[in-house]
Design a protein around this motif. Structure first.
Motif, PDB file in Angstrom:
ATOM      1  N   LEU A 230     -13.847  23.477   5.986  1.00 43.03           N
ATOM      2  CA  LEU A 230     -15.252  22.659   6.017  1.00 43.03           C
ATOM      3  C   LEU A 230     -15.052  21.187   5.562  1.00 43.03           C
ATOM      4  O   LEU A 230     -15.712  20.576   5.079  1.00 43.03           O
ATOM      5  CB  LEU A 230     -16.065  23.446   4.866  1.00 43.03           C
ATOM      6  CG  LEU A 230     -16.386  24.876   5.263  1.00 43.03           C
ATOM      7  CD1 LEU A 230     -17.351  25.528   4.037  1.00 43.03           C
ATOM      8  CD2 LEU A 230     -17.226  24.983   6.492  1.00 43.03           C
ATOM      9  N   GLU A 231     -13.750  20.898   5.562  1.00 41.27           N
ATOM     10  CA  GLU A 231     -13.650  19.317   5.338  1.00 41.27           C
ATOM     11  C   GLU A 231     -12.781  18.732   6.561  1.00 41.27           C
ATOM     12  O   GLU A 231     -12.276  19.342   7.288  1.00 41.27           O
ATOM     13  CB  GLU A 231     -12.442  19.510   4.138  1.00 41.27           C
ATOM     14  CG  GLU A 231     -12.881  20.047   2.882  1.00 41.27           C
ATOM     15  CD  GLU A 231     -11.874  20.177   1.626  1.00 41.27           C
ATOM     16  OE1 GLU A 231     -10.670  19.616   2.082  1.00 41.27           O
ATOM     17  OE2 GLU A 231     -12.173  20.751   0.755  1.00 41.27           O
ATOM     18  N   PRO A 232     -12.970  17.280   6.788  1.00 46.95           N
ATOM     19  CA  PRO A 232     -12.421  16.656   7.442  1.00 46.95           C
ATOM     20  C   PRO A 232     -10.987  16.782   7.744  1.00 46.95           C
ATOM     21  O   PRO A 232     -10.330  16.648   6.627  1.00 46.95           O
ATOM     22  CB  PRO A 232     -12.721  15.001   7.472  1.00 46.95           C
ATOM     23  CG  PRO A 232     -13.430  15.163   6.201  1.00 46.95           C
ATOM     24  CD  PRO A 232     -13.918  16.373   5.632  1.00 46.95           C
ATOM     25  N   GLY A 233     -10.435  17.234   8.732  1.00 46.90           N
ATOM     26  CA  GLY A 233      -8.755  17.385   8.805  1.00 46.90           C
ATOM     27  C   GLY A 233      -8.064  16.325   9.503  1.00 46.90           C
ATOM     28  O   GLY A 233      -8.256  15.005   9.381  1.00 46.90           O
ATOM     29  N   GLY A 234      -7.301  16.820  10.473  1.00 48.08           N
ATOM     30  CA  GLY A 234      -6.402  15.706  11.338  1.00 48.08           C
ATOM     31  C   GLY A 234      -6.966  15.157  12.324  1.00 48.08           C
ATOM     32  O   GLY A 234      -6.177  14.363  13.223  1.00 48.08           O
ATOM     33  N   LEU A 235      -8.213  15.193  12.881  1.00 48.06           N
ATOM     34  CA  LEU A 235      -8.764  14.708  13.887  1.00 48.06           C
ATOM     35  C   LEU A 235      -8.726  13.224  13.972  1.00 48.06           C
ATOM     36  O   LEU A 235      -8.268  12.685  15.156  1.00 48.06           O
ATOM     37  CB  LEU A 235     -10.141  15.181  14.332  1.00 48.06           C
ATOM     38  CG  LEU A 235     -10.706  14.648  15.731  1.00 48.06           C
ATOM     39  CD1 LEU A 235      -9.945  15.938  16.681  1.00 48.06           C
ATOM     40  CD2 LEU A 235     -12.227  14.945  15.608  1.00 48.06           C
ATOM     41  N   VAL A 236      -9.207  12.677  12.873  1.00 43.38           N
ATOM     42  CA  VAL A 236      -9.045  11.243  12.931  1.00 43.38           C
ATOM     43  C   VAL A 236      -8.200  10.722  12.023  1.00 43.38           C
ATOM     44  O   VAL A 236      -7.935  10.777  11.038  1.00 43.38           O
ATOM     45  CB  VAL A 236     -10.477  10.703  12.435  1.00 43.38           C
ATOM     46  CG1 VAL A 236     -10.309   9.126  12.299  1.00 43.38           C
ATOM     47  CG2 VAL A 236     -11.585  11.052  13.437  1.00 43.38           C
ATOM     48  N   THR A 237      -6.942  10.568  12.686  1.00 47.40           N
ATOM     49  CA  THR A 237      -5.805  10.047  11.731  1.00 47.40           C
ATOM     50  C   THR A 237      -5.766   8.400  11.908  1.00 47.40           C
ATOM     51  O   THR A 237      -5.325   7.897  10.902  1.00 47.40           O
ATOM     52  CB  THR A 237      -4.298  10.713  12.206  1.00 47.40           C
ATOM     53  OG1 THR A 237      -4.571  10.676  13.570  1.00 47.40           O
ATOM     54  CG2 THR A 237      -4.377  12.002  11.686  1.00 47.40           C
ATOM     55  N   SER A 238      -5.954   8.049  13.055  1.00 50.18           N
ATOM     56  CA  SER A 238      -5.887   6.445  13.222  1.00 50.18           C
ATOM     57  C   SER A 238      -7.191   5.962  13.448  1.00 50.18           C
ATOM     58  O   SER A 238      -7.740   6.475  14.554  1.00 50.18           O
ATOM     59  CB  SER A 238      -4.909   5.952  14.315  1.00 50.18           C
ATOM     60  OG  SER A 238      -5.520   5.166  14.937  1.00 50.18           O
ATOM     61  N   PRO A 239      -8.066   5.247  12.320  1.00 51.90           N
ATOM     62  CA  PRO A 239      -9.354   4.735  12.761  1.00 51.90           C
ATOM     63  C   PRO A 239      -9.466   3.838  14.050  1.00 51.90           C
ATOM     64  O   PRO A 239     -10.324   3.869  14.537  1.00 51.90           O
ATOM     65  CB  PRO A 239      -9.403   3.846  11.316  1.00 51.90           C
ATOM     66  CG  PRO A 239      -8.325   4.105  10.440  1.00 51.90           C
ATOM     67  CD  PRO A 239      -7.079   4.688  11.201  1.00 51.90           C
ATOM     68  N   VAL A 240      -8.506   3.031  14.240  1.00 51.90           N
ATOM     69  CA  VAL A 240      -8.495   2.254  15.502  1.00 51.90           C
ATOM     70  C   VAL A 240      -8.687   3.362  16.563  1.00 51.90           C
ATOM     71  O   VAL A 240      -9.424   3.095  17.626  1.00 51.90           O
ATOM     72  CB  VAL A 240      -7.242   1.374  15.854  1.00 51.90           C
ATOM     73  CG1 VAL A 240      -7.348   0.643  16.903  1.00 51.90           C
ATOM     74  CG2 VAL A 240      -7.021   0.614  14.749  1.00 51.90           C
ATOM     75  N   ASP A 241      -7.763   4.163  17.030  1.00 50.86           N
ATOM     76  CA  ASP A 241      -7.864   5.321  17.739  1.00 50.86           C
ATOM     77  C   ASP A 241      -9.313   5.925  17.893  1.00 50.86           C
ATOM     78  O   ASP A 241     -10.049   6.040  19.109  1.00 50.86           O
ATOM     79  CB  ASP A 241      -6.767   6.374  17.599  1.00 50.86           C
ATOM     80  CG  ASP A 241      -6.299   6.869  19.063  1.00 50.86           C
ATOM     81  OD1 ASP A 241      -6.841   6.201  20.049  1.00 50.86           O
ATOM     82  OD2 ASP A 241      -4.952   7.211  19.193  1.00 50.86           O
ATOM     83  N   ALA A 242      -9.735   6.121  16.788  1.00 53.34           N
ATOM     84  CA  ALA A 242     -11.236   7.018  16.490  1.00 53.34           C
ATOM     85  C   ALA A 242     -12.032   5.947  17.090  1.00 53.34           C
ATOM     86  O   ALA A 242     -13.099   6.164  17.778  1.00 53.34           O
ATOM     87  CB  ALA A 242     -11.593   7.361  14.958  1.00 53.34           C
ATOM     88  N   PHE A 243     -12.161   4.478  16.746  1.00 55.96           N
ATOM     89  CA  PHE A 243     -13.004   3.549  17.150  1.00 55.96           C
ATOM     90  C   PHE A 243     -13.017   3.420  18.601  1.00 55.96           C
ATOM     91  O   PHE A 243     -14.092   3.225  19.093  1.00 55.96           O
ATOM     92  CB  PHE A 243     -12.647   2.226  16.510  1.00 55.96           C
ATOM     93  CG  PHE A 243     -13.480   1.061  16.531  1.00 55.96           C
ATOM     94  CD1 PHE A 243     -14.980   1.166  16.082  1.00 55.96           C
ATOM     95  CD2 PHE A 243     -13.011  -0.125  17.195  1.00 55.96           C
ATOM     96  CE1 PHE A 243     -15.679   0.104  16.321  1.00 55.96           C
ATOM     97  CE2 PHE A 243     -13.794  -1.282  17.497  1.00 55.96           C
ATOM     98  CZ  PHE A 243     -15.105  -1.033  17.155  1.00 55.96           C
ATOM     99  N   SER A 244     -11.840   3.319  19.115  1.00 56.37           N
ATOM    100  CA  SER A 244     -11.739   3.254  20.717  1.00 56.37           C
ATOM    101  C   SER A 244     -12.347   4.199  21.382  1.00 56.37           C
ATOM    102  O   SER A 244     -13.185   3.968  22.417  1.00 56.37           O
ATOM    103  CB  SER A 244     -10.129   3.194  20.994  1.00 56.37           C
ATOM    104  OG  SER A 244      -9.921   2.815  22.342  1.00 56.37           O
ATOM    105  N   LEU A 245     -11.959   5.453  21.006  1.00 60.23           N
ATOM    106  CA  LEU A 245     -12.826   6.821  21.697  1.00 60.23           C
ATOM    107  C   LEU A 245     -14.195   6.755  21.262  1.00 60.23           C
ATOM    108  O   LEU A 245     -14.803   6.904  22.317  1.00 60.23           O
ATOM    109  CB  LEU A 245     -12.136   8.039  21.008  1.00 60.23           C
ATOM    110  CG  LEU A 245     -12.813   9.268  21.448  1.00 60.23           C
ATOM    111  CD1 LEU A 245     -12.533   9.557  23.107  1.00 60.23           C
ATOM    112  CD2 LEU A 245     -12.445  10.421  20.629  1.00 60.23           C
TER     113      LEU A 245
END
Lengths: 595, 103
Positions: A230-245
């Motif tokens: 129930l906690e955020p895990g490994g999906l968002v490891t790189s903020p830049v990558d998450a921002f781009s997606l």
């Protein structure tokens, strides 16, 4: 052991599906009588209401991949699946605020109408058609391959047969019933999907005393992840990558041709705007249901069973349906999933056919001069062509990992289609050259960067190398762990210093000798371990690297498209286009002259 | 009533008001939506301990769950705000301008 009939031929599912096909074919027959003009074929005679179009838009967007995929992701990864589902919704408000009214007021059938409104028709239409077709084809391949795999799992049909059935039905809906049939297929499917998911959630919550708190409490102990589920895990490891997606998802939604096309099926801008409000509500509600289904499946079915049937978790929803509602409900939901695929590919095919006929054939080849009958005929030929292409590509890509194509679709839509569309609406100084270079830049940069990204360059093109390195690393890790145990065992053999101090002289000498021997063995083992660590480093270094570091190119390809569009427009001002902007503005804001 | 020519619409105060208000509202709401979503993504990337807090000591649900669902709901609320504004203000101004031109 959990009993399931998933993977075998399921007569109930087939019966429900046949019922769906018969009713949609009746609608197509009814629609065919109402499909004469281009306005009927592309835009359902502009007769769809806001509520209906809201459902149809939601239907176009809620693919089987999002229904089965997000429920699966939540059931296997927990909270990370929820993060993912949020990203799919946030593009809709953007469509409403920036695009919906101008798009409806300025265009006729395709978004290229808007971009070409005050610019030169032929180059713009050619570029916009290219952008649309690439988006439609990549999305179609992803949907078709997904369809074949899912249908094989749910109905027990062979992959190729599933694809041919899907393709044949999709072609029939579009060529006979045009947008009228496609819209009604979409509305029925959206209703079935929302209804089916709602029932599944009610059945699920019933098992938890109608309490989400209880559901989460049990979810936290249902998986090996425990509370981490129930906690955020490994999906968002790189903020830049998450921002781009995130950028690609947000603005890509506003650049999908089959979505944009739906705005022309309503009578005016006011209705267009209202339909986005309904669509956003339906889609948001749907994702909340899907997430609940995912958590429910993790508890009531169990991850082991879900992943045993499909490693990606795609069968979480159907398995939960089977566990709670038996074979009948499973059959119903399987048929709904098939209907979902069918409706989405029909919408895509119609969007592709309109780009080919309205933009490429009439706009470019015939320079805008063609009668309606001819245009509809070309659109129908294009539909058959695209349908056959989709069938062949679906079979060609059988067994390939096509998940990256969905990311690519959104990246291209956000980079090739959206910037040109937005600038043509908002920016007076936008020119033909600016638009054309912006579209091609967005298209090429998105595709090239995705090929060079870890998603394709490493995970797909160097699959074997990656597997080899992973195997090596695993081997070394196992060996290192073995050495560690050996060291620990040896250290246990050592006589403790306290004990040695208490010993008599003769015993002491023997114990010290023994300790020295053991110490020597430990040192040797330590050296062995250092060697293994160095070897692991070496193996890690051999891991193939991507040339472009981000998994989704959206950030860079969108920025490039905007930048090129602005620079090229400023370098070559177009007085005529600027003068026409005034007329465009009146029509854009007030709707005077809108079709 | 004196009829405006289409060319004069651009200088009509109601039209200027309508187009500038529409742009302002659209841009403000777009920025709010961007802040909402990327704020959420920022929290996921940098604020894991915050999102992992339990809502109640004897439950298991984390604070991240209502925040994610809230992001979805708030996005929908934003579209509702826009609709409400457009129905009340924008459509009124559009009607006024169209009347001036004479339909």
């Amino acid at each position: 052991m959990h009993q399931t009939i998933i993977g075998q031929a399921n007569p109930v599912a087939v019966a429900f599906f046949v019922l769906f096909v018969i009713s949609t074919l009746v609608i197509t027959w009814w629609a065919a009588k109402r499909t004469r003009t281009t306005k009927d074929f592309y835009a359902a005679g502009r007769s769809i209401t806001g509520f209906q179009n809201g459902l149809a838009l939601a239907g176009d967007y809620m693919s089987a991949a999002s229904f089965l995929g997000i429920a699966g992701l939540v059931s296997t990864k927990g909270y990370d699946g929820l993060i993912y589902s949020v990203g799919w919704l946030v593009g809709w408000p953007i469509i409403m605020f920036l695009i919906s009214e101008p798009l409806r007021n300025l265009g006729k059938y395709t978004f290229a109408d808007v971009v070409a409104f005050r610019l030169q028709q032929r180059p713009i239409r050619a570029a916009a058609a290219a952008g649309s077709l690439v988006v439609v084809l990549t999305y179609l391949i992803a949907q078709m391959v997904g369809a074949g795999t899912l249908i094989k799992l749910m109905f027990g049909l062979p992959f190729e047969l599933a694809i041919v059935v899907t393709g044949a039905l999709m072609i029939s809906y579009v060529i006979f019933g045009g947008m009228v049939a496609t819209t009604w297929v979409q509305i029925i499917k959206a209703g079935l999907l929302l209804g089916g998911a709602t029932i599944l959630v009610i059945l699920t919550l019933g098992k938890f005393g109608w309490s989400y708190a209880e559901l989460f409490k049990q979810a936290a102990s249902a998986t090996p992840l425990g509370q981490k589920f129930l906690e955020p895990g490994g999906l968002v490891t790189s903020p830049v990558d998450a921002f781009s997606l995130g950028l690609a998802l947000m603005f890509g939604t506003a650049g999908l041709p089959h979505i944009l096309m739906r705005f022309y099926t309503v009578p005016d801008a006011k209705t267009a705007r209202r339909s986005v409000f309904y669509a956003t509500g339906f889609i948001g509600y749907f994702y909340i249901l899907t997430v609940t289904i995912g958590f429910g499946a993790a508890v009531l079915v169990g991850q082991k069973v879900i992943m045993g049937i499909d490693a990606g978790g795609n069968m979480a929803g159907p398995l939960l349906a089977e566990a709670l509602g038996g074979n009948i409900f499973l059959g119903f939901l399987s048929a709904v999933a098939f209907a979902t695929i069918l409706a989405v590919v029909s919408g895509l095919t119609l969007a592709g056919a309109s780009a080919l006929s309205h933009d490429l054939y009439v706009g470019v080849i015939r320079r805008g001069v063609a009668n309606e009958k001819e245009e509809v005929k070309v659109a129908k030929i294009a539909t058959v062509g695209l349908g056959i292409c989709a069938i062949l590509l679906g079979i060609l890509f059988k067994g390939q990992n096509v998940a990256f194509l969905v990311g690519l679709t959104f990246a291209i839509a956000a980079s090739a289609n959206f910037p040109a569309l937005l600038m043509s609406i908002m920016w007076k100084k936008f020119t033909t050259y600016g638009a054309v270079t912006s579209i091609y830049t967005g298209l090429i940069v998105a595709v090239v960067l995705l090929i060079l990204s870890p998603t394709v360059w490493v995970d797909i093109m160097q699959k074997n190398e990656v597997a080899k390195v992973n195997a090596q690393v695993k081997e070394i890790t196992v060996a290192a762990a073995a050495v560690d145990t050996q060291i620990a065992d040896l250290q246990k053999q050592m006589v403790s210093a306290d004990a040695v101090a208490k010993m008599k002289k003769k015993q002491k000498a023997a114990a010290e000798k023994k300790n020295a021997g053991v110490q020597a063995s430990v040192s040797a083992k330590m050296q062995e371990k250092d060697a293994l660590t160095a070897k692991k480093k070496e193996a890690d270094a051999a891991m193939p690297k991507a040339i472009f570091p981000l998994r989704n190119p959206g950030l860079f390809s969108m920025a490039a498209a905007f930048l090129i569009g602005i620079l090229v427009s400023l370098m070559n001002p177009d007085k005529e286009a600027q003068e026409k902007f005034d007329a465009e503005k009146v029509r854009e804001y007030v709707g005077i002259g809108a079709e | 009533m004196s009829k405006l020519k289409k060319e004069d619409i651009l200088n009509d105060p109601d039209f200027i008001k309508l187009s500038s208000q529409k742009n302002t509202i659209s841009i403000i709401l777009t920025i709010l939506e961007l802040v909402l979503y990327f704020g959420f993504i920022y929290l996921v990337a940098e604020g894991k301990p915050f999102l992992s807090q339990k809502m109640s000591p004897d439950g298991a649900a984390t604070i991240g769950i209502p925040i994610a669902v809230g992001t979805i709901l708030l996005s929908w609320v934003f579209t509702g705000i826009y609709i409400w504004w457009a129905n009340v203000k924008y459509d009124e101004l559009v009607k006024k301008v169209i009347e001036k031109v004479g339909g």
